[in-house]
Design an enzyme around this catalytic site. Sequence first.
Site: not given
Length: 350
Positions: A45, A159
Amino acid sequence: MADQSPSRRVALALGSGGARGYAHIGVIDELHSRGYEIVGIAGSSMGALVGGLHAAGSLDEFADWAQTLTQRAVLRLLDPSITAAGVLRAEKILDAVRDILGEVTIEELPIPYTAVATDLIAGKSVWLQRGAVDAAIRASIAIPGVIAPHVLDGRLLADGGILDPLPMAPIAAVNADFTIAVSLSGPDPESNQDTAADPETRASTEWLSRLLRSTSGLLDTNAARSILDTPAARSMLSRFGTSSVEDAVDTVEPSSAEQLIDSSRETAIPKLGSFAVMNRTIDIAQAALARHQMAAYPPDLLIEVPRTACRSLEFHRAAEVIQVGRELATKALDGFRNLGPEIIITPETP
């Protein structure tokens, strides 16, 4: 001043955590100021974004740009949408990152780099180690329900923090003198060392007490103690900030038939909105997953950025969060040099 330690080559694992990831910039700045060489990076991320920019030699430019952002500018860049698969499209902020990065592939980077994403269809963690850097970053930052997933090489990616919030495995084979993991899910530095003083823990402990009170008519003290005095029960109690079976049993008040409960003594459970609940849920899951990863691939040095440093989408607070990372890295590296490897640095409690 350069660090005098003979171990100079560092591999970094940069964790996920939204805007708290600005702290990664401060950590990298401090490493450079001490003369360390970063020879490998893996990130999930925001960790993937910062790591990719650093590996491409563009992190300083990005940091300068990020520190100019206002709250209104961030909102425009995040590009809210009610029709996309996420609340935010985030393409505008990716365009800004592309302008800073240029057209560069992972294979061309001077530092080995891995962006970690999650394949939503296969349900597996994916290591992105080739192809365009900006595409790898875009896939890794797709926060579920917030930023739309990204299709890459026929896979629907989101993510990296879903399954691997602190990617230690990708740097395990890097030829480095030591490894540093930077977690963005650390404890609140302003909380009391006694976990029972934490509002969330107090609320949880009170919930446990109510549960025990509700069964007090069925169980006497000795019976309750025998049930709670088991490994599984002790594990559960520790999660609620109760240090011992005696503490838990002592919290059980007589039933209503024996004593009226004074409602003024009840501790209020914190009221959380839907977004706060989602945020806290993600934080808890990611902290547990990070501990699992570190058990398999323990870092030589763990730096924990408190989850209260800023909220996940407060991208307008770059300057202060970068400084938080720098200060934590200073403390961590001083301790590492003086005490040797395998230490954990967390924010000090005042």
